[in-house]
Enzyme design. Structure first.
Site, PDB file in Angstrom:
ATOM      1  CB  CYS A  35      -4.424  48.203  53.113  1.00 49.50           C
ATOM      2  SG  CYS A  35      -3.827  46.595  52.494  1.00 49.50           S
ATOM      3  CD  GLU A  53      -7.583  48.289  51.192  1.00 48.85           C
ATOM      4  OE1 GLU A  53      -7.045  49.266  50.622  1.00 48.85           O
ATOM      5  OE2 GLU A  53      -6.965  47.239  51.451  1.00 48.85           O
ATOM      6  CE  LYS A 101      -3.969  51.641  50.860  1.00 51.76           C
ATOM      7  NZ  LYS A 101      -4.388  50.449  50.072  1.00 51.76           N
TER       8      LYS A 101
END
Length: 314
Positions: A190, A77, A149
């Site tokens: 994440c 990331e 995301k």
């Protein structure tokens, strides 16, 4: 029926449950692609404030991974910039306008190495908004998919860590499933790993591997990084890959590291510590069917009691 239920909470609740269950029904699982064996490389990179250097570090890592036999390569990331709200607007690139030096470099790296590349994530600027975006390339360098995301990292643990991605970033529109030469992948970034429903949607859509470029911190990383990877793997009986930046003592944000490959029985296939490193593992997709046959969770679910409603199903 609805009018008769007004003023009777128990009846209303029962009616709502009935409607939701009827709408969701029993899930239809997409068939898995044919099983194969794939060598993967998780490139735990040293990230600095120098974007050009970060891109060269990534290019070299992809090249080295291919030389060592990897066919699926994963980057961390925010591999091209420091992980901070101050950095995201400064380093952001417009992918859709074709003005992304990072995408150009990654496309060339994937093509030169002849690998499927899950290119971590970069800050993306689009339509006046910023996103935390992962690009996936095939072995010819073609951009196959973008995952923005979905769940933004907004946490406050007093005395430990406070970070709010929503101060600069916007959430993505939903799940990203991509068919590649290395298998069917479900992409998360994440914080996305904390939400089991997203992983369940990927499992229903026939993904063989969940890939999470991430940058867990040194507060939650020791407790949750490996735990969550194992949980997503064993709940859905598939492979999970996590890839973190290496820890940089000069950075304001300290990444946990420990990039890890997990099998469908929650077994750790390969991992590392927090220094720069590349983690290699061989994934045998035949193990997915084997585990699901040995422990048939899908047919044992009580769909009469609960349901996962995929609102984004194509």
């Amino acid at each position: 029926m609805l009018a008769a239920a007004v003023g009777r909470p128990r009846v209303v609740r029962r009616l709502v449950r009935s409607l939701v269950t009827r709408a969701a029904g029993s899930p239809t699982y997409a068939p898995l692609p044919p099983p194969q064996k794939v060598k993967v490389a998780l490139c735990q990179l040293h990230v600095t404030a120098d974007k050009a250097q970060n891109l060269e570090t990534a290019r070299k890592a992809v090249e080295d991974a291919a030389k060592n036999g990897a066919k699926l390569v994963v980057l961390p990331e925010m591999f091209n910039c420091p992980y901070s709200n101050d950095s995201f607007p400064t380093y952001a690139e417009d992918i859709e306008a074709g003005a992304s030096s990072s995408v150009a470099a990654l496309s060339a790296a994937a093509a030169a190495a002849r690998v499927t590349l899950v290119a971590g994530s970069i800050p993306e600027r689009c339509g006046g908004k910023l996103y935390n975006t992962c690009c996936v390339f095939d072995s010819a360098g073609k951009l196959l998919a973008k995952h923005r995301k979905v769940h933004l990292f907004d946490i406050d643990i007093p005395g430990k860590i406070t970070f709010k991605e929503s101060l600069t970033l916007s959430p993505g529109p939903g799940p990203t499933v991509v068919d590649t030469e290395a298998g069917r992948l479900g992409i998360g970034i994440c914080y996305d790993i904390r939400f089991p429903e997203l992983a369940q949607i990927y499992a229903q859509r026939g993904c063989q591997v969940l890939v999470y470029p991430g940058a867990f911190n040194t507060t939650t990383g020791p407790l949750h990084w490996e735990l969550l990877a194992k949980a997503r793997a064993v709940d859905n009986q598939l492979f999970v890959l996590t890839c973190s930046p290496a820890r940089n003592p000069d950075s304001s944000y300290q990444a946990w590291g420990h990039s890890t490959a997990v099998g469908p029985f929650a077994e750790i296939l390969a991992t590392t510590e927090h220094q720069p490193a590349t983690v290699y593992a061989e994934l045998d997709y035949a193990h997915i069917g084997e585990r699901r046959t040995n422990m048939p969770l899908r047919t044992q679910k009580r769909h009469d009691l609960y349901a996962l409603l995929d609102k984004t199903e194509p």
